[in-house]
Design a protein around this motif. Structure first.
Motif, mmCIF file in Angstrom:
data_model
loop_
_atom_site.group_PDB
_atom_site.id
_atom_site.type_symbol
_atom_site.label_atom_id
_atom_site.label_comp_id
_atom_site.label_asym_id
_atom_site.label_seq_id
_atom_site.Cartn_x
_atom_site.Cartn_y
_atom_site.Cartn_z
ATOM 1 N N UNK A 1 0.827 -1.216 0.000
ATOM 2 C CA UNK A 1 0.000 0.000 0.000
ATOM 3 C C UNK A 1 0.858 1.263 0.000
ATOM 4 N N UNK A 2 2.185 1.079 -0.096
ATOM 5 C CA UNK A 2 3.081 2.242 -0.106
ATOM 6 C C UNK A 2 3.058 2.843 -1.521
ATOM 7 N N UNK A 3 2.016 3.676 -1.740
ATOM 8 C CA UNK A 3 1.684 4.208 -3.077
ATOM 9 C C UNK A 3 2.832 4.956 -3.762
ATOM 10 N N UNK A 4 3.715 5.598 -2.973
ATOM 11 C CA UNK A 4 4.793 6.409 -3.550
ATOM 12 C C UNK A 4 5.897 5.548 -4.180
ATOM 13 N N UNK A 5 5.891 4.239 -3.839
ATOM 14 C CA UNK A 5 6.932 3.329 -4.328
ATOM 15 C C UNK A 5 6.425 2.628 -5.586
ATOM 16 N N UNK A 6 6.834 3.130 -6.756
ATOM 17 C CA UNK A 6 6.290 2.614 -8.019
ATOM 18 C C UNK A 6 6.942 1.289 -8.437
#
Ligand SMILES: [Zn+2]
Length: 410
Positions: A356-361
């Motif tokens: 869910x760590x959205x910033x990690x693409x």
């Protein structure tokens, strides 16, 4: 003699800085100059990015102008078409008139105004005058017809020119849009580059602050300073064993259980599709928030927060059997340690993230990415390419089973 000395001097000037640069940065002073070079590179990347963005804006403006010209052209083409139609009708009408007059001339029969007019002559001379007027009238219509035809030719030519121009403009717009697309890619790449410099800058700044706090001298080898620090803190009972005295048991697994989902080595990236080195081993089978442990005693050497590719990352320095290692824990949901903190093999460095760590693409789901390299990345050396060259497969030390087979202990 002087000339020889001079040449030697010049050669030294060339050789000394280049070998100096090639050496690993391992003093605080060298780390500071590394930081300065990151900052210079970042600002160069940013100004290149701005320049490219300006180029995009200029191109976009150009496209806008050309689209405006096409719109104006379309209006003018429509007007030309209407004019052509109108002229066509007028030409047809004039033709009918002329034909009527000519017919009446030839036939000299039927009730026609021109003929009636001519034959209504009261004398020969009147007849001649009337005939001349009628024929002039016919010739006038003929001239009128020619005028119309010329106008029609001009308008048709203008319409064709406008249509050719529209085709040209369409082509130019397409070319500009391709150029804009390419420049956009460049801007994206430069943004990524700038972001990675940002990561390097903040983690290097953090390292410098930590080494200053530890009392490392500007010209003292950081390795020595760190070892000095960790040895003294080990005596205060933080953990058994120290960085400089190896742990006999070697390394432990970073998780209580798990399963390999991707090996170390070259592969096609699951997100980007690019064929490149996978810098570690991916361990799945745990939900987000599961504890991640340091694989051996050591010191937290470097932390990267919320990287656009890799997320939260913790780098730990170890000395095992006299060899220096760096272990790296990536895609973390939380970071539970701080730079300079001494850790045992039971310290929780962070928790599993990547789901869910959205910033990690660069993550497709909850997992731990563990990398291992020889030397201390950020201390013995700071260069990223050196780090890449020193990476190795963590499975060689950690006894992690093959892909798909779970382990249930550390
Ligand atoms: Zn990975």
């Amino acid at each position: 003699m002087m000339k020889k000395l001079f040449i030697t001097f010049i050669l030294l000037l060339i050789i000394i800085p280049s070998t100096y640069k090639a050496k690993d940065a391992n003093t605080l002073g060298e780390l500071r100059s590394q930081l300065a070079s990151y900052k210079a590179k970042q600002s160069a990347t940013n100004s290149k990015k701005n320049q490219t963005q300006n180029e995009i804006n200029e191109n976009k403006n150009d496209v806008y102008k050309k689209q405006k010209e096409i719109e104006d052209n379309k209006v003018r083409i429509k007007e030309s078409k209407e004019e052509i139609e109108k002229l066509g009708v007028e030409i047809d009408e004039t033709k009918v008139k002329i034909e009527e007059i000519m017919r009446n001339y030839e036939k000299s029969s039927g009730d026609n105004i021109y003929l009636e007019y001519i034959f209504g002559a009261t004398s020969i001379s009147d007849f001649i005058i009337r005939y001349s007027i009628a024929s002039q009238l016919a010739s006038y219509n003929d001239d009128l017809l020619n005028d119309y035809k010329n106008k029609l030719d001009e308008t048709t030519k203008l319409k064709e020119e406008l249509q050719t121009r529209e085709g040209e403009l369409d082509k130019q717009i397409k070319e500009l849009q391709v150029a804009i697309g390419k420049l956009g890619e460049e801007v994206k790449q430069l943004s990524d580059e700038s972001l990675s410099y940002k990561d390097q800058i903040s983690s290097t700044e953090e390292l410098i602050n930590q080494y200053v706090k530890m009392g490392c001298g500007e010209n003292e080898a950081i390795d020595r300073c760190v070892s000095r620090h960790t040895s003294s803190s080990s005596s205060s009972g933080t953990y058994s064993g120290s960085v400089s005295t190896p742990s006999a048991s070697g390394f432990l697994r970073p998780l209580n259980r798990g399963v390999v989902t991707s090996y170390f080595g070259y592969r096609y990236h699951p997100v980007t599709g690019v064929y490149k080195l996978h810098s570690g081993v991916d361990i799945g089978g745990n939900s987000e928030g599961t504890n991640v442990y340091s694989i051996a005693p050591g010191m937290v050497g470097k932390i990267i927060r919320r990287a656009s590719c890799g997320g939260n990352q913790v780098f730990v320095y170890h000395t095992v059997n006299g060899t220096k290692y760096t272990s790296v824990y990536m895609h973390l949901y939380s970071i539970n340690v701080s730079v300079g903190q001494t850790v045992s093999a039971y310290t929780v460095v962070g928790t599993v993230g990547g789901g869910t760590t959205y910033y990690d693409s660069c993550s497709t789901g909850a997992h731990l990415h563990l990398s291992m390299a020889t030397g201390w990345y950020g201390s013995t050396y700071v260069d990223y390419s050196t780090y890449i060259a020193r990476l190795f497969d963590p499975r060689t030390f950690l006894g992690i089973p093959s892909m798909g087979v779970y382990f249930y202990s550390r």
